[in-house]
Design an enzyme around this catalytic site. Structure first.
Site, PDB file in Angstrom:
ATOM      1  N   SER A 245     -11.216  -2.223  10.925  1.00  0.00           N
ATOM      2  CA  SER A 245     -12.555  -2.492  11.403  1.00  0.00           C
ATOM      3  C   SER A 245     -13.310  -1.358  11.168  1.00  0.00           C
ATOM      4  O   SER A 245     -13.004  -0.226  10.790  1.00  0.00           O
ATOM      5  CB  SER A 245     -12.176  -2.641  12.998  1.00  0.00           C
ATOM      6  OG  SER A 245     -13.480  -2.440  13.817  1.00  0.00           O
TER       7      SER A 245
ATOM      8  N   TYR B 276      -7.919   0.493  20.795  1.00  0.00           N
ATOM      9  CA  TYR B 276      -8.347  -0.661  19.401  1.00  0.00           C
ATOM     10  C   TYR B 276      -8.762   0.729  18.355  1.00  0.00           C
ATOM     11  O   TYR B 276      -8.217   0.454  17.351  1.00  0.00           O
ATOM     12  CB  TYR B 276      -9.399  -1.445  19.790  1.00  0.00           C
ATOM     13  CG  TYR B 276      -9.919  -2.407  18.648  1.00  0.00           C
ATOM     14  CD1 TYR B 276      -9.170  -3.436  18.492  1.00  0.00           C
ATOM     15  CD2 TYR B 276     -11.006  -1.968  17.583  1.00  0.00           C
ATOM     16  CE1 TYR B 276      -9.646  -4.327  17.542  1.00  0.00           C
ATOM     17  CE2 TYR B 276     -11.502  -3.015  16.753  1.00  0.00           C
ATOM     18  CZ  TYR B 276     -10.763  -4.154  16.652  1.00  0.00           C
ATOM     19  OH  TYR B 276     -10.991  -4.934  15.675  1.00  0.00           O
TER      20      TYR B 276
HETATM   21  N1  LIG Z   1     -14.813  -9.937  14.991  1.00  0.00           N
HETATM   22  C1  LIG Z   1     -15.008  -8.563  14.774  1.00  0.00           C
HETATM   23  O1  LIG Z   1     -16.201  -8.370  14.950  1.00  0.00           O
HETATM   24  C2  LIG Z   1     -14.110  -7.911  13.896  1.00  0.00           C
HETATM   25  C3  LIG Z   1     -14.592  -6.619  13.758  1.00  0.00           C
HETATM   26  C4  LIG Z   1     -13.695  -5.744  12.981  1.00  0.00           C
HETATM   27  C5  LIG Z   1     -12.491  -6.114  12.821  1.00  0.00           C
HETATM   28  N2  LIG Z   1     -12.045  -7.408  13.152  1.00  0.00           N
HETATM   29  C6  LIG Z   1     -10.837  -7.552  12.919  1.00  0.00           C
HETATM   30  O2  LIG Z   1     -10.492  -8.796  12.169  1.00  0.00           O
HETATM   31  C7  LIG Z   1      -9.465  -9.604  12.389  1.00  0.00           C
HETATM   32  C8  LIG Z   1      -9.695 -11.054  12.717  1.00  0.00           C
HETATM   33  O3  LIG Z   1     -10.184 -11.162  13.897  1.00  0.00           O
HETATM   34  P1  LIG Z   1     -11.559 -12.384  14.400  1.00  0.00           P
HETATM   35  O4  LIG Z   1     -12.816 -11.771  14.609  1.00  0.00           O
HETATM   36  O5  LIG Z   1     -11.451 -13.336  13.445  1.00  0.00           O
HETATM   37  O6  LIG Z   1     -10.770 -12.602  15.763  1.00  0.00           O
HETATM   38  P2  LIG Z   1     -10.456 -14.006  16.310  1.00  0.00           P
HETATM   39  O7  LIG Z   1      -9.783 -13.906  17.834  1.00  0.00           O
HETATM   40  O8  LIG Z   1     -11.272 -15.231  16.102  1.00  0.00           O
HETATM   41  O9  LIG Z   1      -8.956 -14.267  15.332  1.00  0.00           O
HETATM   42  C9  LIG Z   1      -7.787 -13.785  15.615  1.00  0.00           C
HETATM   43  C10 LIG Z   1      -6.766 -14.528  15.596  1.00  0.00           C
HETATM   44  O10 LIG Z   1      -5.398 -13.702  15.549  1.00  0.00           O
HETATM   45  C11 LIG Z   1      -4.504 -14.587  16.423  1.00  0.00           C
HETATM   46  N3  LIG Z   1      -3.454 -13.614  17.098  1.00  0.00           N
HETATM   47  C12 LIG Z   1      -3.647 -12.889  18.339  1.00  0.00           C
HETATM   48  N4  LIG Z   1      -2.509 -12.111  18.355  1.00  0.00           N
HETATM   49  C13 LIG Z   1      -1.522 -12.613  17.466  1.00  0.00           C
HETATM   50  C14 LIG Z   1      -0.188 -12.298  17.389  1.00  0.00           C
HETATM   51  N5  LIG Z   1       0.381 -11.487  18.095  1.00  0.00           N
HETATM   52  N6  LIG Z   1       0.455 -12.801  16.343  1.00  0.00           N
HETATM   53  C15 LIG Z   1      -0.381 -13.483  15.386  1.00  0.00           C
HETATM   54  N7  LIG Z   1      -1.543 -14.043  15.566  1.00  0.00           N
HETATM   55  C16 LIG Z   1      -2.218 -13.305  16.824  1.00  0.00           C
HETATM   56  C17 LIG Z   1      -5.537 -15.096  17.634  1.00  0.00           C
HETATM   57  O11 LIG Z   1      -4.545 -16.176  17.990  1.00  0.00           O
HETATM   58  C18 LIG Z   1      -6.549 -15.343  16.441  1.00  0.00           C
HETATM   59  O12 LIG Z   1      -6.376 -16.676  15.970  1.00  0.00           O
HETATM   60  C19 LIG Z   1      -8.650  -8.882  13.618  1.00  0.00           C
HETATM   61  O13 LIG Z   1      -7.553  -8.044  13.192  1.00  0.00           O
HETATM   62  C20 LIG Z   1      -9.613  -7.986  14.216  1.00  0.00           C
HETATM   63  O14 LIG Z   1      -9.326  -6.781  14.874  1.00  0.00           O
HETATM   64  C21 LIG Z   1     -12.904  -8.377  13.795  1.00  0.00           C
END
Ligand SMILES: NC(=O)c1ccc[n+]([C@@H]2O[C@H](COP(=O)([O-])OP(=O)(O)OC[C@H]3O[C@@H](n4cnc5c(N)ncnc54)[C@H](O)[C@@H]3O)[C@@H](O)[C@H]2O)c1
Length: 270
Positions: A138, A151
């Site tokens: 991130s 985080y």
């Molecule tokens: N959305 C943002 O702004 C952002 C920014 C930086 C990093 N990220 C990272 O991107 C990645 C995806 O996040 P997103 O934004 O698509 O979020 P999201 O919540 O839309 O999707 C994340 C998915 O991970 C699944 N998940 C949660 N715990 C889990 C587990 N123990 N085992 C398997 N699956 C699990 C959830 O059910 C969900 O479907 C994450 O690693 C997040 O930290 C997101």
């Protein structure tokens, strides 16, 4: 010619779902997984018109389950070309207020999930003689931010782990590339699913996130795949990620104070 195979964890929502869909469009067979059965089902429905899909309920915190998933992918497709350790969760709480259990939860999913995925799939990529490992960190893996200590810790750990691996692969002249992804704000469900400290207003925190997050999941997926194609070790996603990366380089140890002040001005309750 055998079809290329991609593995995406946390594919039941957001960036993971968009990545799986993009990869299917590029002709990859997909192995998708999530703890969210309903979300995963929806992803599978979108992928099926494109070709073969293996969908499994998978909690990335469970090392043995991730190993079993890798075995299932091998048995189903006979190969793997691209692995995205994407599953993640969030926590918005100050150091003093956050529950110890929540800190462990974040580290378990966001850091150990990546380690489990790497341990299960990297040997297979190496044995296959090529491929790509993509670990999702991130912008909070670049700079510390108030109320994101757990985080931040997990995402800095993903970055350290992946950068060390990049060095190892380079020294070994291995045919596999490892990429660390640093998205800025991406409009997904992550903030709505996040845990928050007791004095935080979950609804308000999610609303602030919705205002800050400018990149669509599909644009994020495209940026990630472009970065992999170009062999970028660090993949920044979104203009905000480029700005934060530049700030970090420019200000070094003073960057966190500047970011904190900017957030404080943006939202007085941050
Ligand atoms: N959305 C943002 O702004 C952002 C920014 C930086 C990093 N990220 C990272 O991107 C990645 C995806 O996040 P997103 O934004 O698509 O979020 P999201 O919540 O839309 O999707 C994340 C998915 O991970 C699944 N998940 C949660 N715990 C889990 C587990 N123990 N085992 C398997 N699956 C699990 C959830 O059910 C969900 O479907 C994450 O690693 C997040 O930290 C997101």
């Amino acid at each position: 010619m055998q079809q290329r195979v991609a593995v995406v964890t946390g594919a039941g929502s957001g960036i993971g779902r968009a990545l799986a869909w993009r990869l299917a469009g590029h002709g990859f067979a997909l192995a998708v997984s999530d703890v969210d059965e309903a979300g995963l089902k929806e992803t599978v429905a979108r992928l099926e018109p494109y070709g073969p899909v293996l969908a499994e309920h998978l909690d990335v915190r469970e090392r043995a389950a991730v190993q079993a998933h890798a075995q299932a992918v091998e048995e189903c497709f006979g190969r793997v070309d691209l692995v995205v350790n994407n599953a993640g969760v969030a926590l918005h709480a100050s150091v003093l207020e956050q529950e110890h259990e929540d800190v462990r939860w974040i580290l378990d999913v966001d850091f150990w999930g990546v380690v489990h995925g790497t341990e299960a799939f990297l040997p297979r990529l190496l044995a296959a003689g090529g491929g790509h490992l993509v670990n999702v960190s991130s912008v909070f893996g670049l700079v510390g931010v108030p109320k994101q200590s757990a985080y931040n810790a997990a995402k800095f750990a993903v970055r350290g782990y992946t950068e060390a691996l990049q060095g190892e692969l380079a020294l070994a002249r291995a045919p596999v590339t490892a990429h660390c992804v640093h998205p800025g704000g991406v409009r997904t469900e992550i903030a709505r699913r996040a845990r928050v400290g007791v004095s935080e207003d979950a609804e308000r925190t999610a609303a602030v996130f919705d205002r800050i997050a400018r990149t669509s999941p599909d644009a994020a997926a495209r940026a990630i795949l472009r970065g992999v194609r170009r062999g970028r070790p660090r993949i920044l996603v979104g203009t905000d990620a480029h700005v934060i990366d530049a700030l970090q380089r420019l200000l070094g140890p003073r960057a966190p104070a500047v970011v904190a002040a900017a957030l404080g001005r943006y939202d007085t309750r941050w």
